[in-house]
Design an enzyme around this catalytic site. Structure first.
Site, PDB file in Angstrom:
ATOM      1  N   GLU B  50     -12.466   3.148  -2.802  1.00  0.00           N
ATOM      2  CA  GLU B  50     -11.205   4.158  -2.742  1.00  0.00           C
ATOM      3  C   GLU B  50     -10.113   3.233  -3.313  1.00  0.00           C
ATOM      4  OE1 GLU B  50     -10.306   5.119   1.346  1.00  0.00           O
ATOM      5  OE2 GLU B  50      -8.243   5.516   0.779  1.00  0.00           O
ATOM      6  N   ASP B  61       1.013   4.448   5.782  1.00  0.00           N
ATOM      7  CA  ASP B  61       0.509   2.997   5.595  1.00  0.00           C
ATOM      8  C   ASP B  61       1.428   1.972   6.558  1.00  0.00           C
ATOM      9  OD1 ASP B  61      -1.683   3.047   3.732  1.00  0.00           O
ATOM     10  OD2 ASP B  61      -0.454   3.877   2.492  1.00  0.00           O
TER      11      ASP B  61
END
Lengths: 432, 281
Positions: B50, B61
């Site tokens: 990924e 995040d």
């Protein structure tokens, strides 16, 4: 795959360029947003799945609340008895004389409890928080007015409160930091990015990602994922409704022009919205022109931005050609934001409202002018509206009327303005 | 979905393997290392990779990936450079599936069609769409699908079962199950409901299911063996790269190879008692 809409139908929502090429706006409607949260092509819900349950819960609760007479009664009660509404529509005689054109009236949101219009929204969302059974609220803040208004409501309603604020804003709005802490809120300094409003919003969203089950995020402006732009507009619309009734009472008709500053755009949306279908009322939104039109020196998302996605909504954004958010600047912490509410994007494209920019220097001058002419110290955000209104009033006839939404008081800005004046910089602004 | 991606997960399921799926930030610590790091991950036994397109405002995040995005952008990462690096990696022998995670902010401004075409040209097999919920995803899934890219959407612990089914139905790549409610970053413990959630999800859909967010330790990776089709580890690898950059002569390819091998091996242990899931009764 049969359930998917055709590519053509959805094309405007796939690319910034296509949106501008393909979209032919008609007249603005006040029957927006649609069920998916769109104002024309703008708005929507662009957030991680983690937040969807909370966003949908909020939508459902708000739909129930606005049909519930008991909720409306509670809201009215707190707006009247706690926030001190209605706020006056005050004739600014000496400012009118100075400008030498239209009669200028001030919608005195600076006189609302906590000193700005932000309290209208936090009371409403605070009541929604109680209805949802959540015990904690979080907020982002730039100038600190939304943070103070959130902390105030949290104290009044017995909720736990965390406010995210960029460290640059903590420096230039230190009075409001003290007020929030006094009110029992925790103020978290955000050190990422430019350490201003955009970064504080990122941190608040990250907090919410992990706390959705028991926390409500009180967004402070008409930005963010649906239903926030709609909810905040509705709660702020009390400004426009009062202005309409007061105008009738004072001069027998609606004003000819309304001027409001636009960062995220909540005070402007609040005063504009009830007039959207009265097309003879001209609406002017004033963005932060900062120190010039070079990238990074202003925060005029509507004037210089492109359709893009930021903080969960599709609207005009200041960003580069690959979608990375641009640096922005304004002397006013509340306008120092690279995005704007999707309904303003819609009003811009439908030409229902016009948008202009005022520089740091012009805003600082208007800050002093209103103080000396009227005995009212405006917030630096509102000073942008004052500066443009003086210009606009000059072009209007003496029997016309112009209303400035004086969204907040300027006590919070006195230290920073004093610092800027002492620094004698020819181009006053934040130093670097 | 992309042939490479489909076959990879079909084979793994037939052989009852759980794939290790490491994450890299494209352009971190520097763009020129990306092709070699991708190849190193392949050598380490990763099932697929990924790759995050750096974004200025990643709200899903935690601090480690945020910082890697900031550094990558500061050092000039652009879509064009990332596409070039991936293409180079494919030409140099990268055979495992590669999924790109990109904020819709990037897709929308770049143009979803153009972005998908560029990714397909480079040899990206699918896109992970972290900020496109069910309500907004269908036209995007369709548009990238026409260009041969699979779409992976997120399912969160708080997503109700009916909605999970609808999201899984829309995924043309793997279903990305978030192990925790919150942002990316290492956690000392994973929530206990992860087992029942993954089991329920695999009953709900035939699509491959990968699990990510908060997973970093060998023990955690091992505990997920057999429960999902793939296990994604991100922040821990980025942190390892950050540590490597502080060394006098950093070797990033070697660093990710070692790190990834140590975790990938946890999913290949078959000896009872050794590779036994802590959740298996």
């Amino acid at each position: 795959m049969t359930t998917l809409p055709s590519t053509n139908e959805a094309a405007p929502r796939l690319s910034s360029r296509r949106l501008l090429d393909n979209y032919k706006p008609g007249p603005a409607s006040c029957d927006v947003p649609d069920a998916k949260g769109y104002f024309g092509p703008y708005g929507g819900v662009y957030v991680p799945e983690t937040l969807m349950a909370a966003v949908q819960q909020l939508s459902a609760e708000y739909d129930r609340a606005r049909r519930d007479p008991e909720f409306q009664a509670q809201l009215d009660y707190y707006l009247r008895e706690f926030a001190g509404r209605p706020t006056p529509l005050y004739f600014a005689r000496r400012l009118t004389e100075l400008a030498g054109g239209a009669k200028i009236y001030l919608k005195r949101e600076d006189l609302a409890h906590t000193g700005a219009h932000k309290i209208n929204n936090t009371i409403g969302q605070g009541l929604l928080t109680l209805r949802m059974g959540k015990k904690r609220v979080i907020a982002e803040t730039g100038a600190g007015q939304h943070g103070v208004a959130t902390a105030t409501v949290a104290a009044a309603f017995g909720l736990s409160c965390d406010v995210y604020m960029g460290s640059e804003d903590i420096r230039r709005q230190s009075l409001n930091v003290f007020r929030m802490r006094l009110l029992g809120a925790r103020v978290a300094a955000v050190e990422t990015g430019a350490r201003t409003l955009k970064d504080a919003t990122n941190e608040a969203l990250r907090d919410w990602m992990g706390s959705v089950a028991h926390t409500h995020y009180i967004i402070g402006s008409v930005v963010g994922p649906h239903p926030f732009p709609r909810i905040v507009r509705d709660f702020q619309s009390v400004i426009g409704k009062e202005t309409r009734a007061q105008s009738q009472h004072l001069f027998g008709r609606s004003p000819d022009a309304i001027v409001a500053c636009v960062g995220g755009g909540s005070n402007a949306a609040g005063i504009f919205y009830p007039f959207i279908e009265e097309t003879n009322v001209k609406l002017f939104g004033v963005e932060a022109g900062g120190r010039g039109w070079e990238p990074g020196r202003h925060a005029a998302s509507l004037l210089r931005g492109q359709p893009g996605v930021l903080h969960g909504t599709l609207s005009y954004i200041l960003q580069n050609a690959e979608g990375q958010t641009a640096d922005v600047h304004s002397v006013s912490a509340g306008l120092d934001y690279p995005g704007v509410g999707p309904e303003h994007a819609y009003w811009k494209d439908t030409q229902r409202a016009q948008y202009a920019a005022v520089s740091d220097d012009e805003a600082l001058e208007a800050f002093g002018v209103l103080a000396k002419q009227e005995g009212i110290i405006p917030a630096l955000e509102s000073a942008h509206a004052v500066a443009f209104a003086i210009r606009q009033a000059r072009t209007m006839k003496k029997d016309q009327t112009l209303v400035i939404n004086l969204s907040g008081r300027g006590d919070k800005d006195c230290m920073e303005v004093s610092r800027l004046r002492e620094s004698h910089a020819p181009n006053a602004g934040k130093g670097n | 979905m992309s042939q490479r991606l489909a076959e990879c997960f079909q084979n793994a399921r037939r052989e009852k393997r759980t794939l290790f799926c490491p994450f890299l930030t494209a352009g971190y610590p520097r763009m020129e290392f990306l092709p070699r790091m991708l190849l190193a991950l392949q050598e380490s036994g990763a099932g697929c990779v990924e790759m995050g397109f750096p974004f200025s405002d990643p709200i899903a995040d935690g601090p480690v990936i945020q910082e890697s995005y900031r550094v990558a952008l500061e050092r000039g990462a652009t879509v064009e450079k990332i596409i070039g690096a991936v293409r180079h990696a494919r030409e140099s022998g990268l055979r495992i599936p590669l999924l790109a995670m990109a904020s819709f902010s990037i897709l929308f401004r770049y143009g979803t069609e153009d972005f998908a075409e560029a990714c397909a040209y480079a040899g990206v097999d699918g896109l992970i769409l972290p900020d496109l919920p069910l309500e907004e995803a269908p036209p995007v899934v369709r548009t990238i699908g026409i260009r041969g890219l699979a779409a992976s959407l997120l399912i969160a612990p708080g997503t109700d079962p009916a909605r999970r089914a609808r999201i899984a139905e829309l995924c043309t790549g793997f279903v990305y199950y978030l192990s925790v409610s919150g942002i990316t970053g290492e956690r000392s413990a994973l929530p206990p409901d992860i087992v029942s959630n993954l089991a329920q999800l695999r009953k709900l859909t035939d699509r491959p299911v990968c699990v990510g967010f908060g997973i970093s330790q060998p023990r955690q990776v091992r505990s997920l063996r057999g429960l999902a089709d793939g296990v994604i580890v991100g922040s821990a690898i980025i942190r390892r790269l950050t540590e490597e950059s502080a060394r006098p002569e950093p070797d990033y390819a070697q660093a990710v190879r070692e790190f990834s091998s140590a975790l990938a091996v946890e999913l290949r242990k078959n000896e009872p008692g050794n590779g036994q899931s802590q959740y298996t009764r």
